[in-house]
Design an enzyme around this catalytic site. Structure first.
Site, PDB file in Angstrom:
ATOM      1  N   GLU A 147      21.788 -70.785  48.462  1.00 21.16           N
ATOM      2  CA  GLU A 147      22.060 -71.269  49.673  1.00 21.16           C
ATOM      3  C   GLU A 147      23.201 -72.275  49.657  1.00 21.16           C
ATOM      4  OE1 GLU A 147      17.794 -71.090  51.742  1.00 21.16           O
ATOM      5  OE2 GLU A 147      19.332 -72.277  52.673  1.00 21.16           O
ATOM      6  N   GLU A 176      34.351 -77.171  55.330  1.00 24.99           N
ATOM      7  CA  GLU A 176      33.136 -77.910  55.376  1.00 24.99           C
ATOM      8  C   GLU A 176      33.467 -79.489  54.961  1.00 24.99           C
ATOM      9  OE1 GLU A 176      29.945 -77.618  52.588  1.00 24.99           O
ATOM     10  OE2 GLU A 176      28.254 -77.399  54.031  1.00 24.99           O
ATOM     11  N   CYS A 209      23.857 -78.987  55.534  1.00 20.51           N
ATOM     12  CA  CYS A 209      24.581 -77.475  55.394  1.00 20.51           C
ATOM     13  C   CYS A 209      24.495 -76.793  56.651  1.00 20.51           C
ATOM     14  CB  CYS A 209      23.796 -76.725  54.372  1.00 20.51           C
ATOM     15  SG  CYS A 209      21.819 -76.897  54.708  1.00 20.51           S
ATOM     16  N   LYS A 262      16.021 -79.123  38.813  1.00 17.88           N
ATOM     17  CA  LYS A 262      17.305 -79.925  38.309  1.00 17.88           C
ATOM     18  C   LYS A 262      17.733 -80.580  39.545  1.00 17.88           C
ATOM     19  CE  LYS A 262      21.309 -80.415  38.101  1.00 17.88           C
ATOM     20  NZ  LYS A 262      21.742 -81.801  38.685  1.00 17.88           N
TER      21      LYS A 262
HETATM   22  P1  NAD Z   1      26.973 -79.462  44.464  1.00 17.77           P
HETATM   23  O1  NAD Z   1      27.150 -77.954  44.621  1.00 17.77           O
HETATM   24  O2  NAD Z   1      28.121 -80.211  44.037  1.00 17.77           O
HETATM   25  O3  NAD Z   1      25.812 -79.715  43.841  1.00 17.77           O
HETATM   26  C1  NAD Z   1      24.463 -78.973  43.810  1.00 17.77           C
HETATM   27  C2  NAD Z   1      23.637 -78.998  42.696  1.00 17.77           C
HETATM   28  O4  NAD Z   1      24.113 -78.321  41.961  1.00 17.77           O
HETATM   29  C3  NAD Z   1      23.385 -80.634  42.087  1.00 17.77           C
HETATM   30  O5  NAD Z   1      22.233 -80.666  41.579  1.00 17.77           O
HETATM   31  C4  NAD Z   1      24.510 -80.471  40.928  1.00 17.77           C
HETATM   32  O6  NAD Z   1      23.880 -81.591  39.800  1.00 17.77           O
HETATM   33  C5  NAD Z   1      24.463 -79.012  40.703  1.00 17.77           C
HETATM   34  N1  NAD Z   1      25.614 -78.735  39.913  1.00 17.77           N
HETATM   35  C6  NAD Z   1      26.861 -79.148  39.828  1.00 17.77           C
HETATM   36  N2  NAD Z   1      27.662 -78.447  39.190  1.00 17.77           N
HETATM   37  C7  NAD Z   1      26.835 -77.632  38.523  1.00 17.77           C
HETATM   38  C8  NAD Z   1      27.343 -76.487  37.573  1.00 17.77           C
HETATM   39  N3  NAD Z   1      28.475 -76.394  37.006  1.00 17.77           N
HETATM   40  N4  NAD Z   1      26.291 -75.682  37.074  1.00 17.77           N
HETATM   41  C9  NAD Z   1      24.945 -75.936  37.600  1.00 17.77           C
HETATM   42  N5  NAD Z   1      24.705 -76.879  38.708  1.00 17.77           N
HETATM   43  C10 NAD Z   1      25.704 -77.587  38.876  1.00 17.77           C
HETATM   44  O7  NAD Z   1      26.637 -79.812  45.857  1.00 17.77           O
HETATM   45  P2  NAD Z   1      26.284 -81.078  46.689  1.00 17.77           P
HETATM   46  O8  NAD Z   1      27.496 -81.868  46.522  1.00 17.77           O
HETATM   47  O9  NAD Z   1      25.114 -81.999  45.739  1.00 17.77           O
HETATM   48  O10 NAD Z   1      25.796 -80.833  48.152  1.00 17.77           O
HETATM   49  C11 NAD Z   1      26.702 -80.581  49.167  1.00 17.77           C
HETATM   50  C12 NAD Z   1      26.993 -78.991  49.396  1.00 17.77           C
HETATM   51  O11 NAD Z   1      25.717 -78.524  49.214  1.00 17.77           O
HETATM   52  C13 NAD Z   1      27.452 -78.861  50.733  1.00 17.77           C
HETATM   53  O12 NAD Z   1      28.505 -77.692  50.261  1.00 17.77           O
HETATM   54  C14 NAD Z   1      26.239 -78.161  51.317  1.00 17.77           C
HETATM   55  O13 NAD Z   1      26.800 -77.234  52.290  1.00 17.77           O
HETATM   56  C15 NAD Z   1      25.283 -77.545  50.109  1.00 17.77           C
HETATM   57  N6  NAD Z   1      24.192 -77.448  50.841  1.00 17.77           N
HETATM   58  C16 NAD Z   1      23.745 -76.319  51.304  1.00 17.77           C
HETATM   59  C17 NAD Z   1      22.435 -76.042  51.657  1.00 17.77           C
HETATM   60  C18 NAD Z   1      21.812 -74.898  52.333  1.00 17.77           C
HETATM   61  O14 NAD Z   1      20.688 -74.620  52.397  1.00 17.77           O
HETATM   62  N7  NAD Z   1      22.580 -73.890  52.513  1.00 17.77           N
HETATM   63  C19 NAD Z   1      21.553 -77.305  51.769  1.00 17.77           C
HETATM   64  C20 NAD Z   1      21.970 -78.376  51.339  1.00 17.77           C
HETATM   65  C21 NAD Z   1      23.336 -78.543  50.783  1.00 17.77           C
END
Ligand code: NAD
Length: 500
Positions: free
Chosen positions: A264, A396, A298, A188
């Protein structure tokens, strides 16, 4: 076609995608559609269906059947490797198309997107070898009457939820390793960057992956993502995204079937610069560490911790670097920093910049939106006079905003670096090996760089300490993560009776 400053053109109409189930696309039909506009230009570029919970059930059924009938896990490593190698070749063949949609949906510079796609093909090539070398262990020291073996088995159906900042790279740091282990997938992607995940599913089918092994559902996190993390027929969930949603993933697993989790999450990563570093290299690396992907990484090095004796000089060097970096149209090959991916993220970054000034930090440079007539862009931003209690030092931001804090001793540098709930990545810049290794040992981070930053590749594992996550992706660790271990005792010869 609207011509950009480079050879590439913005598409005149958005491309329609279906979602991907059991080896083929399913057209949107009567489902609601999400139209994604390019953050760099504000024009519609893709149209993606909003899957229903019934669509998700269908995708999980496909992955479940494909796993349970062993059409993939029952193949030998050589056969699995052949599919992964073919997929790598097809990624290379379609690299221009993938990079183009990655840039259109995400806003990252096209030169960067191209490099990432090349790196993704490399992930598949490397993981193909792991499909053949994955193995267990044996114990030949249990006495003449017993032999022990430890085997690794694929966990099963893996739900794979990915964010928008590196839609294809993060996907490819996971998919080939998951497939190498013998698992099947329901992916997803983020609702705003689904195109390249769908293209990968198509590529995998063309590469010979059996139907049902890679399925993609599209839609919002709160509906389809939430349903996936709660799904009782999913055995493992790999989640990459914010710490806040990561918490929901843990809660959902606890409420439902205790699925295995890989997480992650966020980071607030230190860059420690000692006075004895090559300051020119360090300034370039620190600028890259926060400017790359518009700071929407990240692992962005968002906290500069610099030895006080060179702090002013180093801030000046950074200011100069920032003034020279090329911000602009992501489709222009000269661009180094592209657009901010979503409106919401743009607002978040700008509100942190306001908060930084309001809390008393000194805005050294940047801090403003850049107006190129369309799209959303933020200038690389540098804050001095930052203290450890300020929001810009603790939270962050996920944007091109760097905070500076000076230190006097190595102990103080380590203490500041570790003063965070996160533990994803860290860098140290020093020509003194004792200092560099002491910092490496004592800073809590899953990835660490010495005199460089953001280096990566398929061999070394990725993952975080503390609230940055659980488990590791990539490398042999990344394949093992998607296996479970079975211990087997085998008695040799006549059993010593329990009942005489
Ligand atoms: P997000 O947590 O909002 O979304 C990530 C994914 O989760 C998306 O596909 C989103 O649709 C899904 N999602 C959102 N709500 C959900 C729920 N209730 N249940 C299941 N899935 C859900 O994050 P984002 O805004 O897309 O990305 C930014 C964040 O991701 C930052 O905090 C960043 O640090 C983190 N990130 C971490 C890594 C890593 O490897 N550690 C890599 C990239 C991004």
């Amino acid at each position: 076609m609207d011509k950009c400053s480079s050879e590439l053109s913005i598409p005149s109409a958005p491309r329609d995608f279906g979602f991907y189930n059991n080896g083929s696309y399913v057209a949107a039909g009567t489902r609601e559609i999400f139209t994604r506009s390019s953050p760099g230009h504000g024009v519609p570029v893709t149209r993606i269906p909003k899957c229903t919970v019934e669509d998700l059930d269908l995708a999980v059924d496909s992955a479940r059947t494909a796993f349970d009938d062993r059409r993939w896990s029952g193949l030998n490593g050589q056969a699995r490797a052949a599919v992964l190698l073919k997929a790598a070749a097809l990624i290379r063949e379609r690299s221009e198309e993938i990079a183009f949609f990655e840039t259109l949906e995400n806003g990252k510079p096209i030169s960067q997107a191209r490099a990432e796609v090349g790196g993704c093909a490399d992930m598949f090539e490397y993981a193909s070898g792991l499909a053949r070398s994955l193995h267990g262990d044996s114990f030949n020291n249990l006495g003449d009457g017993m032999f022990g073996i430890v085997t690794r088995e694929p966990v099963g159906v893996v739900g794979l939820i990915t964010p928008w900042n590196f839609p294809f790279l993060i996907l490819c740091e996971r998919v080939p390793y998951i497939l190498a282990s013998g698992c099947t997938i329901v992916a997803k992607p983020s609702e705003v960057t689904s195109a390249t995940t769908l293209i990968l599913a198509e590529i995998l089918t063309d590469a010979g992956l059996p139907d049902g092994c890679m399925n993609v559902v599209t839609g919002s996190g709160s509906s389809i993502g939430q349903a996936l993390i709660e799904h009782p027929r999913v055995d493992m969930l790999s989640f990459t995204g914010s710490t806040a949603v990561g918490r929901r993933v843990v809660e959902a697993a606890g409420r439902t079937n205790f699925k295995k989790l890989g997480l992650e999450l966020g980071g607030k990563n230190p860059q420690i610069v000692f006075a004895d570093a090559d300051l020119e290299d360090a300034a370039d690396g620190v600028a890259f560490g926060i400017g790359f992907n518009t700071g929407q990484c990240c692992v962005s090095g968002s906290r500069l911790i610099v030895e006080r004796s060179v702090a002013d000089e180093f801030a000046q060097m950074l200011r100069e670097k920032f003034s020279k970096v090329v911000v602009g149209d992501p489709l222009d090959e000269k661009t180094q920093i592209g657009a901010i991916t979503t409106d919401a993220q743009n607002t978040t970054i700008m509100s942190y910049i306001e908060k930084g000034s309001a809390e008393g930090a000194e805005l050294i440079c940047g801090g403003e939106q850049l107006d190129f007539g369309r799209g959303q862009y933020i200038a690389p931003t540098l804050f001095g006079n930052v203290t450890g209690d300020m929001a810009i030092a603790r939270e962050e931001i996920f944007g091109p905003v760097l905070t500076i804090m000076p230190f006097d001793t190595i102990e103080e540098a380590i203490e500041i670096a570790n003063d965070t709930e996160y533990g994803l990545a860290a860098s140290v810049w020093s020509k003194n090996i004792d200092k560099a290794l002491t910092v490496m040992r004592q800073v809590q981070a899953g990835r660490f760089w010495v005199n460089t930053t953001l280096a990566g590749g398929p061999e070394l594992p990725l993952g975080g300490f503390k609230q940055s996550g659980w488990g590791r992706e990539a490398g042999m660790y990344g394949v093992e993560e998607y296996t479970q271990v079975k211990s087997v005792h085998i008695e040799i010869g006549k059993r010593t009776p329990w009942i005489e």
